[in-house]
Design an enzyme around this catalytic site. Structure first.
Site, PDB file in Angstrom:
ATOM      1  N   GLY A 177       0.792  -1.225   0.000  1.00 20.57           N
ATOM      2  CA  GLY A 177       0.000   0.000   0.000  1.00 20.57           C
ATOM      3  C   GLY A 177       0.824   1.275   0.000  1.00 20.57           C
ATOM      4  O   GLY A 177       0.276   2.383   0.050  1.00 20.57           O
ATOM      5  N   LYS A 212       3.910   1.471  -4.617  1.00 21.41           N
ATOM      6  CA  LYS A 212       4.859   0.920  -5.603  1.00 21.41           C
ATOM      7  C   LYS A 212       4.192   0.713  -6.965  1.00 21.41           C
ATOM      8  O   LYS A 212       4.691   1.195  -7.985  1.00 21.41           O
ATOM      9  CB  LYS A 212       5.427  -0.424  -5.102  1.00 21.41           C
ATOM     10  CG  LYS A 212       6.163  -0.356  -3.787  1.00 21.41           C
ATOM     11  CD  LYS A 212       6.683  -1.722  -3.358  1.00 21.41           C
ATOM     12  CE  LYS A 212       5.603  -2.757  -3.124  1.00 21.41           C
ATOM     13  NZ  LYS A 212       4.692  -2.443  -1.990  1.00 21.41           N
ATOM     14  N   SER A 214       9.545  -6.755  -1.461  1.00 17.49           N
ATOM     15  CA  SER A 214      10.957  -7.147  -1.312  1.00 17.49           C
ATOM     16  C   SER A 214      11.545  -6.658   0.019  1.00 17.49           C
ATOM     17  O   SER A 214      12.407  -5.788   0.040  1.00 17.49           O
ATOM     18  CB  SER A 214      11.794  -6.675  -2.508  1.00 17.49           C
ATOM     19  OG  SER A 214      11.540  -5.345  -2.891  1.00 17.49           O
TER      20      SER A 214
HETATM   21  N1  LIG Z   1       0.737  10.348  -3.539  1.00 16.29           N
HETATM   22  C1  LIG Z   1       0.405   9.089  -3.833  1.00 16.29           C
HETATM   23  N2  LIG Z   1       1.237   8.336  -4.609  1.00 16.29           N
HETATM   24  C2  LIG Z   1       0.922   7.050  -4.892  1.00 16.29           C
HETATM   25  N3  LIG Z   1      -0.181   6.435  -4.443  1.00 16.29           N
HETATM   26  C3  LIG Z   1      -1.039   7.132  -3.660  1.00 16.29           C
HETATM   27  C4  LIG Z   1      -0.781   8.482  -3.322  1.00 16.29           C
HETATM   28  N4  LIG Z   1      -1.777   8.920  -2.528  1.00 16.29           N
HETATM   29  C5  LIG Z   1      -2.628   7.899  -2.377  1.00 16.29           C
HETATM   30  N5  LIG Z   1      -2.215   6.816  -3.064  1.00 16.29           N
HETATM   31  C6  LIG Z   1      -2.929   5.540  -3.114  1.00 16.29           C
HETATM   32  O1  LIG Z   1      -2.186   4.593  -2.378  1.00 16.29           O
HETATM   33  C7  LIG Z   1      -2.465   3.295  -2.882  1.00 16.29           C
HETATM   34  C8  LIG Z   1      -1.136   2.581  -3.150  1.00 16.29           C
HETATM   35  O2  LIG Z   1      -1.436   1.271  -3.556  1.00 16.29           O
HETATM   36  P1  LIG Z   1      -0.451   0.424  -4.456  1.00 16.29           P
HETATM   37  O3  LIG Z   1       0.149   1.267  -5.521  1.00 16.29           O
HETATM   38  O4  LIG Z   1      -1.224  -0.783  -4.868  1.00 16.29           O
HETATM   39  O5  LIG Z   1       0.678   0.064  -3.392  1.00 16.29           O
HETATM   40  P2  LIG Z   1       1.707  -1.147  -3.423  1.00 16.29           P
HETATM   41  O6  LIG Z   1       1.867  -1.586  -4.828  1.00 16.29           O
HETATM   42  O7  LIG Z   1       2.944  -0.517  -2.841  1.00 16.29           O
HETATM   43  O8  LIG Z   1       1.145  -2.183  -2.529  1.00 16.29           O
HETATM   44  C9  LIG Z   1      -3.280   3.469  -4.149  1.00 16.29           C
HETATM   45  O9  LIG Z   1      -4.636   3.235  -3.865  1.00 16.29           O
HETATM   46  C10 LIG Z   1      -3.044   4.924  -4.501  1.00 16.29           C
HETATM   47  O10 LIG Z   1      -4.127   5.493  -5.201  1.00 16.29           O
HETATM   48 MG   LIG Z   2       1.507  -3.482  -5.721  1.00 16.82          MG
END
Ligand SMILES: Nc1ncnc2c1ncn2[C@@H]1O[C@H](COP(=O)(O)OP(=O)(O)O)[C@@H](O)[C@H]1O
Ligand SMILES: [Mg+2]
Length: 207
Positions: free
Chosen positions: A37, A40, A108
């Protein structure tokens, strides 16, 4: 360690350098690491799109997606996480050989596993992108409701809750999505690539 005897490396007639010349950009791994979350996948996919729009050959290897296919036989034990990252490191290396700007989006969590991937490619072919979003923010987002499950004890060994996350000690790029927008993060990565001569971009350094 290689299990098989009687195997010989067959050299390609086309070199990585030739592919890069034809593509008109270098190839490299952008290794995104951070908590679930943290952002990435979101950032990696947005960077991929921005690069594609500038005719840069780019591709995202995403943690969850890989577990549907190549790594479907792996779970989340420390041993399986290590093998997960080892395989992705090898795939990323092949993509770099193919001339592609390769973005990987995997938690990772283990420093040694990431360092192993780094050691397996050329010195300038591994860019570690630490998505350093605080646990509290990731948990507040809880995009996939996994933190709630982990807190209830329904998932064991969840990174950040009851399994460790070892932060990079010297990442090339650090992003905190709690304080910067997606657009800013994308620009930060593109600017890094342009400033270090991996790609030439029309807009990365303007403004
Ligand atoms: N500034 C930001 N940059 C990136 N994602 C963000 C941001 N603010 C909120 N988010 C939200 O955070 C979440 C990140 O999820 P995700 O990209 O799936 O994370 P990961 O792949 O690291 O598990 C998404 O729902 C995205 O819309
Ligand atoms: Mg992911």
């Amino acid at each position: 360690m290689v299990k098989s005897d009687n195997i010989t490396w067959h050299h390609s007639q086309v070199s990585k350098e030739q592919r890069q010349t034809v593509n008109d950009h270098k190839s490299v791994v952008l290794w995104f690491t951070g908590l679930s979350g943290s952002g990435k996948s979101t950032i990696a996919n947005a960077v991929e799109k921005a690069l594609f729009d500038q005719q840069v050959h780019s591709y995202v290897l995403d943690g969850d997606n890989m577990r549907f296919g190549l790594n479907k036989n792996l779970g989340f034990s420390a041993e399986d996480r290590e093998e997960n990252i080892r395989r992705i490191g090898e795939v990323a290396k092949l993509f770099v050989d193919a001339g592609v700007v390769t973005l990987t989006a995997f938690i990772s969590p283990y420093r040694a596993d990431r360092d192993q991937v780094r050691a397996n490619v050329e010195a300038d072919e591994f860019i570690e992108v630490f998505v350093d979003t605080p646990l509290a923010v990731c948990e507040e987002r809880d995009v996939k409701q996994l933190y709630a499950k982990a807190r209830r004890g329904e998932i064991k060994g969840f990174t950040g809750i009851d399994a460790p996350y070892e932060a990079p000690e010297d990442p090339e790029i650090t992003i905190d999505t709690s304080s910067q927008s997606l657009a800013t993060s994308v620009d930060q990565v593109l600017t890094y690539l342009a400033d270090h001569g991996y790609v030439q971009l029309a807009t990365a350094n303007e403004g």
